[in-house]
Design an enzyme around this catalytic site. Sequence first.
Site, PDB file in Angstrom:
ATOM      1  N   HIS A  86       8.454   4.342   4.185  1.00 61.11           N
ATOM      2  CA  HIS A  86       7.083   3.860   3.907  1.00 61.11           C
ATOM      3  C   HIS A  86       6.208   5.012   3.393  1.00 61.11           C
ATOM      4  O   HIS A  86       5.482   4.871   2.404  1.00 61.11           O
ATOM      5  CB  HIS A  86       6.530   3.260   5.209  1.00 61.11           C
ATOM      6  CG  HIS A  86       5.100   2.795   5.162  1.00 61.11           C
ATOM      7  ND1 HIS A  86       4.729   1.477   5.346  1.00 61.11           N
ATOM      8  CD2 HIS A  86       3.935   3.484   4.993  1.00 61.11           C
ATOM      9  CE1 HIS A  86       3.403   1.376   5.271  1.00 61.11           C
ATOM     10  NE2 HIS A  86       2.897   2.583   5.063  1.00 61.11           N
ATOM     11  N   GLU A  87       6.322   6.182   4.053  1.00 60.52           N
ATOM     12  CA  GLU A  87       5.476   7.336   3.658  1.00 60.52           C
ATOM     13  C   GLU A  87       5.909   7.915   2.311  1.00 60.52           C
ATOM     14  O   GLU A  87       5.060   8.327   1.508  1.00 60.52           O
ATOM     15  CB  GLU A  87       5.517   8.440   4.717  1.00 60.52           C
ATOM     16  CG  GLU A  87       5.129   8.034   6.138  1.00 60.52           C
ATOM     17  CD  GLU A  87       3.841   7.254   6.252  1.00 60.52           C
ATOM     18  OE1 GLU A  87       2.991   7.326   5.343  1.00 60.52           O
ATOM     19  OE2 GLU A  87       3.678   6.539   7.253  1.00 60.52           O
ATOM     20  N   GLY A 131       2.640   7.385  11.320  1.00 61.79           N
ATOM     21  CA  GLY A 131       2.996   8.177  10.149  1.00 61.79           C
ATOM     22  C   GLY A 131       1.809   8.268   9.213  1.00 61.79           C
ATOM     23  O   GLY A 131       0.910   7.420   9.258  1.00 61.79           O
ATOM     24  N   CYS A 148      -0.180  -0.598   7.775  1.00 55.88           N
ATOM     25  CA  CYS A 148      -0.499   0.637   7.060  1.00 55.88           C
ATOM     26  C   CYS A 148      -1.939   1.035   7.377  1.00 55.88           C
ATOM     27  O   CYS A 148      -2.830   0.195   7.358  1.00 55.88           O
ATOM     28  CB  CYS A 148      -0.325   0.405   5.562  1.00 55.88           C
ATOM     29  SG  CYS A 148      -0.710   1.841   4.555  1.00 55.88           S
ATOM     30  N   LEU A 149      -2.140   2.308   7.669  1.00 56.02           N
ATOM     31  CA  LEU A 149      -3.497   2.789   7.969  1.00 56.02           C
ATOM     32  C   LEU A 149      -4.428   2.606   6.773  1.00 56.02           C
ATOM     33  O   LEU A 149      -5.636   2.559   6.937  1.00 56.02           O
ATOM     34  CB  LEU A 149      -3.455   4.270   8.381  1.00 56.02           C
ATOM     35  CG  LEU A 149      -2.765   4.539   9.727  1.00 56.02           C
ATOM     36  CD1 LEU A 149      -2.610   6.033   9.953  1.00 56.02           C
ATOM     37  CD2 LEU A 149      -3.546   3.911  10.873  1.00 56.02           C
ATOM     38  N   HIS A 207       4.324   6.041  -0.326  1.00 53.21           N
ATOM     39  CA  HIS A 207       2.934   6.461  -0.554  1.00 53.21           C
ATOM     40  C   HIS A 207       2.874   7.632  -1.537  1.00 53.21           C
ATOM     41  O   HIS A 207       2.006   7.683  -2.402  1.00 53.21           O
ATOM     42  CB  HIS A 207       2.282   6.932   0.759  1.00 53.21           C
ATOM     43  CG  HIS A 207       1.654   5.832   1.565  1.00 53.21           C
ATOM     44  ND1 HIS A 207       0.652   5.023   1.089  1.00 53.21           N
ATOM     45  CD2 HIS A 207       1.859   5.434   2.851  1.00 53.21           C
ATOM     46  CE1 HIS A 207       0.279   4.160   2.030  1.00 53.21           C
ATOM     47  NE2 HIS A 207       1.001   4.382   3.118  1.00 53.21           N
ATOM     48  N   GLN A 248      -2.629   9.436   1.436  1.00 49.70           N
ATOM     49  CA  GLN A 248      -3.599   8.611   2.157  1.00 49.70           C
ATOM     50  C   GLN A 248      -4.881   9.367   2.521  1.00 49.70           C
ATOM     51  O   GLN A 248      -5.907   8.758   2.789  1.00 49.70           O
ATOM     52  CB  GLN A 248      -2.965   8.054   3.445  1.00 49.70           C
ATOM     53  CG  GLN A 248      -1.879   7.026   3.177  1.00 49.70           C
ATOM     54  CD  GLN A 248      -1.232   6.575   4.482  1.00 49.70           C
ATOM     55  OE1 GLN A 248      -0.365   7.253   5.013  1.00 49.70           O
ATOM     56  NE2 GLN A 248      -1.674   5.442   5.007  1.00 49.70           N
TER      57      GLN A 248
END
Length: 173
Positions: A133-134, A46, A91-92, A137, A51
């Site tokens: 989660h996204e 995702g 997380c990226l 963000h 991000q």
Amino acid sequence: MTILRILEFPDPKLRIKAIPIETVDDGLRVVIDNMFETMYAAPGIGLAATQVDFHKRLLVADVSVEKDDPHVLINPRILEKDGSKVSEEGCLSIPGYFDSVKRAETIRVSFLDRNGNQQEKDMEGLLAVCVQHEIDHLEGKLFVDYLSEAKRQKVRKKLHKQRRVQSDSSIMF
Ligand code: ZN
């Protein structure tokens, strides 16, 4: 298509609250395609626009093993949450760090698709976790915000020491 640079914790730009998207056009679809390419290349399941330093309410996800189930959510809104489940998240934007986070087990989400059509979907399992989660963000929130301050300090130190360590896990969003 272009692979975009992913912002990393503790970059203050990760704290910017994304604004709603008013028009779904070809320009936005280019951003969407670039986000998918960036997410698949990372690799991740995702990616939120925040991000990649694009502060509008947009996220992409694909939690399938074959990477053939892409989801685009524009202006996503959680209408209903049900149950609770603890799962391991990464997380990226926080490479190499994983921890347990408690979230709703199932969600009902409204959003616009890549053609600008209004949709409503029930989600469960990894997709539900990923979308929550996204959406965080997009609010400027990171999964480490759910952890204690002591743990967050540890994350900061660890990231400082080993910037850009490749992780084996693909469970990063
Ligand atoms: Zn993330």
